[in-house]
Design a protein around this motif. Sequence first.
Motif, PDB file in Angstrom:
ATOM      1  N   LEU A  31       0.853  -1.188   0.000  1.00  0.00           N
ATOM      2  CA  LEU A  31       0.000   0.000   0.000  1.00  0.00           C
ATOM      3  C   LEU A  31       0.889   1.239   0.000  1.00  0.00           C
ATOM      4  CD1 LEU A  31      -2.665  -1.047   2.670  1.00  0.00           C
ATOM      5  CD2 LEU A  31      -2.762  -1.352   0.187  1.00  0.00           C
ATOM      6  N   PRO A  32       0.906   1.980  -1.093  1.00  0.00           N
ATOM      7  CA  PRO A  32       1.821   3.127  -1.197  1.00  0.00           C
ATOM      8  C   PRO A  32       1.681   4.112  -0.041  1.00  0.00           C
ATOM      9  CG  PRO A  32       0.764   2.680  -3.304  1.00  0.00           C
ATOM     10  CD  PRO A  32       0.089   1.793  -2.306  1.00  0.00           C
ATOM     11  N   PHE A  33       0.468   4.360   0.416  1.00  0.00           N
ATOM     12  CA  PHE A  33       0.256   5.347   1.465  1.00  0.00           C
ATOM     13  C   PHE A  33       0.681   4.856   2.843  1.00  0.00           C
ATOM     14  CE2 PHE A  33      -3.767   3.173   0.499  1.00  0.00           C
ATOM     15  CZ  PHE A  33      -4.055   2.579   1.718  1.00  0.00           C
ATOM     16  N   ALA A  34       0.928   3.540   2.983  1.00  0.00           N
ATOM     17  CA  ALA A  34       1.321   2.994   4.288  1.00  0.00           C
ATOM     18  C   ALA A  34       2.831   2.979   4.479  1.00  0.00           C
ATOM     19  CB  ALA A  34       0.774   1.581   4.443  1.00  0.00           C
ATOM     20  N   LYS A  35       3.584   3.160   3.413  1.00  0.00           N
ATOM     21  CA  LYS A  35       5.030   3.002   3.476  1.00  0.00           C
ATOM     22  C   LYS A  35       5.672   3.842   4.577  1.00  0.00           C
ATOM     23  CE  LYS A  35       9.255   3.342   0.715  1.00  0.00           C
ATOM     24  NZ  LYS A  35       9.850   3.733  -0.595  1.00  0.00           N
ATOM     25  N   ASP A  36       5.334   5.126   4.634  1.00  0.00           N
ATOM     26  CA  ASP A  36       5.966   6.008   5.607  1.00  0.00           C
ATOM     27  C   ASP A  36       4.994   6.560   6.636  1.00  0.00           C
ATOM     28  OD1 ASP A  36       8.533   5.901   4.317  1.00  0.00           O
ATOM     29  OD2 ASP A  36       7.718   7.230   2.771  1.00  0.00           O
ATOM     30  N   SER A  37       3.740   6.095   6.595  1.00  0.00           N
ATOM     31  CA  SER A  37       2.738   6.704   7.481  1.00  0.00           C
ATOM     32  C   SER A  37       2.103   5.724   8.459  1.00  0.00           C
ATOM     33  CB  SER A  37       1.620   7.336   6.641  1.00  0.00           C
ATOM     34  OG  SER A  37       0.869   6.337   5.959  1.00  0.00           O
ATOM     35  N   LEU A  38       2.395   4.435   8.335  1.00  0.00           N
ATOM     36  CA  LEU A  38       1.717   3.437   9.156  1.00  0.00           C
ATOM     37  C   LEU A  38       2.082   3.579  10.631  1.00  0.00           C
ATOM     38  CD1 LEU A  38      -0.113   0.890   9.131  1.00  0.00           C
ATOM     39  CD2 LEU A  38       1.989  -0.461   8.996  1.00  0.00           C
ATOM     40  N   VAL A  39       1.048   3.603  11.485  1.00  0.00           N
ATOM     41  CA  VAL A  39       1.251   3.577  12.934  1.00  0.00           C
ATOM     42  C   VAL A  39       0.320   2.526  13.531  1.00  0.00           C
ATOM     43  CG1 VAL A  39       1.885   6.012  13.019  1.00  0.00           C
ATOM     44  CG2 VAL A  39      -0.481   5.351  13.465  1.00  0.00           C
ATOM     45  N   ASP A  40       0.631   2.078  14.731  1.00  0.00           N
ATOM     46  CA  ASP A  40      -0.198   1.098  15.432  1.00  0.00           C
ATOM     47  C   ASP A  40      -0.485   1.641  16.829  1.00  0.00           C
ATOM     48  OD1 ASP A  40      -1.638  -1.197  15.883  1.00  0.00           O
ATOM     49  OD2 ASP A  40       0.072  -2.561  15.866  1.00  0.00           O
ATOM     50  N   SER A  41      -1.486   1.089  17.475  1.00  0.00           N
ATOM     51  CA  SER A  41      -1.839   1.593  18.804  1.00  0.00           C
ATOM     52  C   SER A  41      -2.456   0.488  19.644  1.00  0.00           C
ATOM     53  CB  SER A  41      -2.810   2.770  18.693  1.00  0.00           C
ATOM     54  OG  SER A  41      -4.035   2.351  18.095  1.00  0.00           O
ATOM     55  N   TYR A  42      -2.530   0.768  20.941  1.00  0.00           N
ATOM     56  CA  TYR A  42      -3.123  -0.157  21.898  1.00  0.00           C
ATOM     57  C   TYR A  42      -4.027   0.625  22.836  1.00  0.00           C
ATOM     58  CZ  TYR A  42      -3.297  -2.708  26.380  1.00  0.00           C
ATOM     59  OH  TYR A  42      -3.709  -3.293  27.554  1.00  0.00           O
ATOM     60  N   GLY A  43      -5.264   0.198  22.948  1.00  0.00           N
ATOM     61  CA  GLY A  43      -6.194   0.849  23.852  1.00  0.00           C
ATOM     62  C   GLY A  43      -7.348  -0.074  24.171  1.00  0.00           C
ATOM     63  N   LEU A  44      -8.204   0.369  25.070  1.00  0.00           N
ATOM     64  CA  LEU A  44      -9.355  -0.409  25.502  1.00  0.00           C
ATOM     65  C   LEU A  44     -10.570   0.501  25.520  1.00  0.00           C
ATOM     66  CD1 LEU A  44      -7.772  -1.797  28.807  1.00  0.00           C
ATOM     67  CD2 LEU A  44      -7.688  -2.929  26.583  1.00  0.00           C
ATOM     68  N   THR A  45     -11.747  -0.099  25.484  1.00  0.00           N
ATOM     69  CA  THR A  45     -12.946   0.692  25.682  1.00  0.00           C
ATOM     70  C   THR A  45     -12.840   1.450  26.998  1.00  0.00           C
ATOM     71  OG1 THR A  45     -14.273  -0.936  24.473  1.00  0.00           O
ATOM     72  CG2 THR A  45     -15.460   0.602  25.900  1.00  0.00           C
ATOM     73  N   GLU A  46     -12.277   0.801  28.007  1.00  0.00           N
ATOM     74  CA  GLU A  46     -12.164   1.407  29.332  1.00  0.00           C
ATOM     75  C   GLU A  46     -11.192   2.587  29.373  1.00  0.00           C
ATOM     76  OE1 GLU A  46     -13.311  -2.933  29.942  1.00  0.00           O
ATOM     77  OE2 GLU A  46     -12.060  -1.763  28.570  1.00  0.00           O
ATOM     78  N   SER A  47     -10.285   2.679  28.400  1.00  0.00           N
ATOM     79  CA  SER A  47      -9.268   3.739  28.431  1.00  0.00           C
ATOM     80  C   SER A  47      -9.645   4.944  27.584  1.00  0.00           C
ATOM     81  CB  SER A  47      -7.907   3.195  27.978  1.00  0.00           C
ATOM     82  OG  SER A  47      -7.925   2.846  26.609  1.00  0.00           O
ATOM     83  N   CYS A  48     -10.729   4.869  26.839  1.00  0.00           N
ATOM     84  CA  CYS A  48     -11.277   5.973  26.040  1.00  0.00           C
ATOM     85  C   CYS A  48     -10.447   6.347  24.811  1.00  0.00           C
ATOM     86  CB  CYS A  48     -11.497   7.223  26.875  1.00  0.00           C
ATOM     87  SG  CYS A  48     -12.996   7.173  27.856  1.00  0.00           S
ATOM     88  N   THR A  49      -9.170   6.257  24.901  1.00  0.00           N
ATOM     89  CA  THR A  49      -8.298   6.554  23.765  1.00  0.00           C
ATOM     90  C   THR A  49      -7.103   5.612  23.840  1.00  0.00           C
ATOM     91  OG1 THR A  49      -7.230   8.360  22.534  1.00  0.00           O
ATOM     92  CG2 THR A  49      -6.904   8.329  24.927  1.00  0.00           C
ATOM     93  N   ALA A  50      -6.119   5.838  22.993  1.00  0.00           N
ATOM     94  CA  ALA A  50      -4.956   4.959  22.981  1.00  0.00           C
ATOM     95  C   ALA A  50      -4.194   5.036  24.301  1.00  0.00           C
ATOM     96  CB  ALA A  50      -4.035   5.324  21.830  1.00  0.00           C
ATOM     97  N   ILE A  51      -3.727   3.894  24.753  1.00  0.00           N
ATOM     98  CA  ILE A  51      -2.832   3.835  25.907  1.00  0.00           C
ATOM     99  C   ILE A  51      -1.402   4.038  25.439  1.00  0.00           C
ATOM    100  CG2 ILE A  51      -1.843   2.249  27.614  1.00  0.00           C
ATOM    101  CD1 ILE A  51      -4.684   1.036  27.877  1.00  0.00           C
ATOM    102  N   ALA A  52      -1.074   3.424  24.312  1.00  0.00           N
ATOM    103  CA  ALA A  52       0.260   3.559  23.723  1.00  0.00           C
ATOM    104  C   ALA A  52       0.121   3.625  22.209  1.00  0.00           C
ATOM    105  CB  ALA A  52       1.151   2.383  24.119  1.00  0.00           C
ATOM    106  N   VAL A  53       1.046   4.333  21.583  1.00  0.00           N
ATOM    107  CA  VAL A  53       1.047   4.459  20.124  1.00  0.00           C
ATOM    108  C   VAL A  53       2.440   4.169  19.601  1.00  0.00           C
ATOM    109  CG1 VAL A  53       0.829   6.053  18.175  1.00  0.00           C
ATOM    110  CG2 VAL A  53      -0.848   6.125  20.021  1.00  0.00           C
ATOM    111  N   ALA A  54       2.487   3.327  18.570  1.00  0.00           N
ATOM    112  CA  ALA A  54       3.750   3.014  17.908  1.00  0.00           C
ATOM    113  C   ALA A  54       3.819   3.805  16.604  1.00  0.00           C
ATOM    114  CB  ALA A  54       3.853   1.521  17.620  1.00  0.00           C
ATOM    115  N   THR A  55       4.747   4.751  16.549  1.00  0.00           N
ATOM    116  CA  THR A  55       4.934   5.548  15.342  1.00  0.00           C
ATOM    117  C   THR A  55       5.627   4.713  14.269  1.00  0.00           C
ATOM    118  OG1 THR A  55       7.109   6.333  16.031  1.00  0.00           O
ATOM    119  CG2 THR A  55       5.185   7.605  16.782  1.00  0.00           C
ATOM    120  N   SER A  56       5.736   5.286  13.080  1.00  0.00           N
ATOM    121  CA  SER A  56       6.469   4.589  12.012  1.00  0.00           C
ATOM    122  C   SER A  56       7.893   4.301  12.451  1.00  0.00           C
ATOM    123  CB  SER A  56       6.472   5.445  10.735  1.00  0.00           C
ATOM    124  OG  SER A  56       5.165   5.570  10.223  1.00  0.00           O
ATOM    125  N   GLN A  57       8.480   5.237  13.190  1.00  0.00           N
ATOM    126  CA  GLN A  57       9.839   5.042  13.682  1.00  0.00           C
ATOM    127  C   GLN A  57       9.892   3.888  14.679  1.00  0.00           C
ATOM    128  OE1 GLN A  57      11.670   8.561  15.329  1.00  0.00           O
ATOM    129  NE2 GLN A  57      13.218   7.379  16.445  1.00  0.00           N
TER     130      GLN A  57
END
Length: 547
Positions: A339-365
Motif C-alpha cells: 500500500l503506497p500510502f502505508a510506506k511512511d505513514s503506518l502507525v499502530d496503537s493499543y487501547g481499551l474501551t475502558e481507556s477511552c483513547t490509545a494507551i500507547a502508540v507506535a509511530t512509524s519510527q
Amino acid sequence: MTSDTDARSDALAVMAGLTGPGGRFELAEDDVLGTRLPVFTHRHRALHEVLHESVRFADREYVVTADRRLTFAEHAAQVASLARVLREEHGVAKGDRVAIAAANSVEWIQTFWATVSIGAVVVGFNAWWSARELEYGIGHAAPSLVVADAKRAALLAGVEVPVLSVTEDIPRFATAYDDGPLPSVDVAEDNPAVILYTSGTSGRPKGAVHTHRNLLSVVEYHRLNDALLKALGEPLDPMDRVHLLALPLFHIAGLHNLVVPRLATGSKIALYEGAFDADAVLRMVERERITNWGAVPTMANRLLEHGDISGYDTSSLTAFSLASAPSSPRFKERLREQLPFAKDSLVDSYGLTESCTAIAVATSQDLAEAPGSLGRPVTGVQLEIRDPLGEVLPEGEEGEVCVRSAFNMLGYWDDEEATGNAIGEDRWLRTGDIGRLREGRLYLTTRRSDLIIRGGENVYPAEIEGVLSAHPDVMECIVLGAPHPDLGQEVAAVVVTRAGSAVTDEALRAYAVGELAYFKVPTRWRLTTESLPRNATGKVIRASVRP
C-alpha cells in the motif's frame, strides 16, 4: 541529514514546550476523583462547550457522506433543534439515558451531540447485537428512549421503551425549530456522558461509563497532536485534514477519537456508510481527498486482497493507523510493501474501551526500530507492569499492564463489583492484559487471556459458552479463537454432546444465530463425546483443547 534520533529529540522538545508551564496544552496535577492526576489546564469542562465553540467554523464542512454535506453551522442549528425536542417533547432530563441502536449515520452523530449537550447520557448499543442482547442492554441501562434504525427497530418490537426512528423522527426533530439557542446544562466534569458496552469474562456485556472529563481530555489530546505536527513543519494545516470514518460509532475509535475531537478542531469527517467495500472506500478517498484513515486490521487486509490499487488516487493519504485489534509485524510489513500510502505513514496503537483513547502508540519510527512493539504511552498516561500481588515490575519483566490517566473510564454502569475489580481507589486500571516494557516501549504477550478479537470486535468465550450450554444436547463446551487470514481470529467451538445425541453443527449454529450477534456465532465446530480436559480444581485446561 536529520537522523531518527534527532527527529525524536526535536519532537520531545516541542512537546515539552506545548505541555510545560505556560504552554498552550499545559499539563498539571489536579484532583480527579480523589487522586492526583495530570490534566490539561486549558480544557473545557462540559461537552456542550465544544458544540458552542464549533459555530466559529461556520461554513466549513463537518460531516460528508456519499450524498450529503453538513457544515458546522448547519450541524449546530440542527442539534439545537433536536435537543429542544428531546428535552421539551420527550422529557429527556439531565442524567437520563438515551440509547442509540443503529448503523453509522449523520443522525447518529446529531443524536449524540443533542443528548450530551442537555446533560443526558448516550448509550451506544452494538449495532450487531441480537434481539436478546438488545433486550439485555435496555434492561441494564434503563434508557428513557431508544433511537433506532429500521433493522434494529424490528428487533426491539415489544419493548416498553419509546423508540424513535433514525430516518424519520430524527431528521424531522432536527429541523423543527429555527434559530433556537444552543443547548447547555450545568454538569460536573465527572458526570457520565457516554456508556459503551464491552464484553465481560462473566459472559454478560459491561457498560463502560465515560465522563465529560474523559471525552474532553481526549479532545485536548488530539488538539495537542495537531499542534505538534504543525510545530514540526507539517505542510498541511490540521484544520484542512479529512478524516475517514469507517469504524462503528459505538466504538471509542469512531466516536471518542474522531467524531468528538473533530468538532473541536474544525476538520472534516468523511463518513462511510454500509458494509466495508474496498472499491467504495477507495473511491471516497479519491473524491474527498482523505488524509487520515484509522482502520482495523481486517479492513487493511481486505485492501491487500483487493489487489493492485494503482488505479485509485490515494496520494492525499498521509496518515494510516491500525487500531482495535492486534496485528503481526509481518502483516504490517506487507502493508508497507503493497500500500503506497502505508510506506511512511503506518502507525499502530493499543487501547481499551475502558481507556477511552490509545494507551500507547507506535509511530512509524517505533515500528521500524522495534517491530512487534506498541510504542510508548501517550501524553497523560501513566503505565506500569505489575505482578499478581500488585508490585511494580522492572523493565523487561512480564506482568499485567496497568494504566492511570484522566482518560480512564469512571467505572462500569450498575456493576460495583466489576468496577472494583478493574479500578482501585488510586484510579489505576487493571487491563487484564499481559505485557512488558523494553526501552520504554510496550510489548503485549497476551490480550486478556481468553479474549477473541474477530475483525476488531471483542468476543469473550464465556458468553457464547453460556448460550451453547443451554442447548439440551450439549453436555459441556469450550469456545476458542482460531487463526483467520482475514479477520485475525475466528470463533471456534468444541462441543461435548450428550450420549445418544444426533445434533449437528448446523443445528447448533442455527440455535446460536438466534441468541448472539453474528460475529459471536462460531464458524468452526468440533463435536465430540470425549470430556474436556480439566485440572485439579476442575477448570478446563484451555491450552490442551484443539479447535
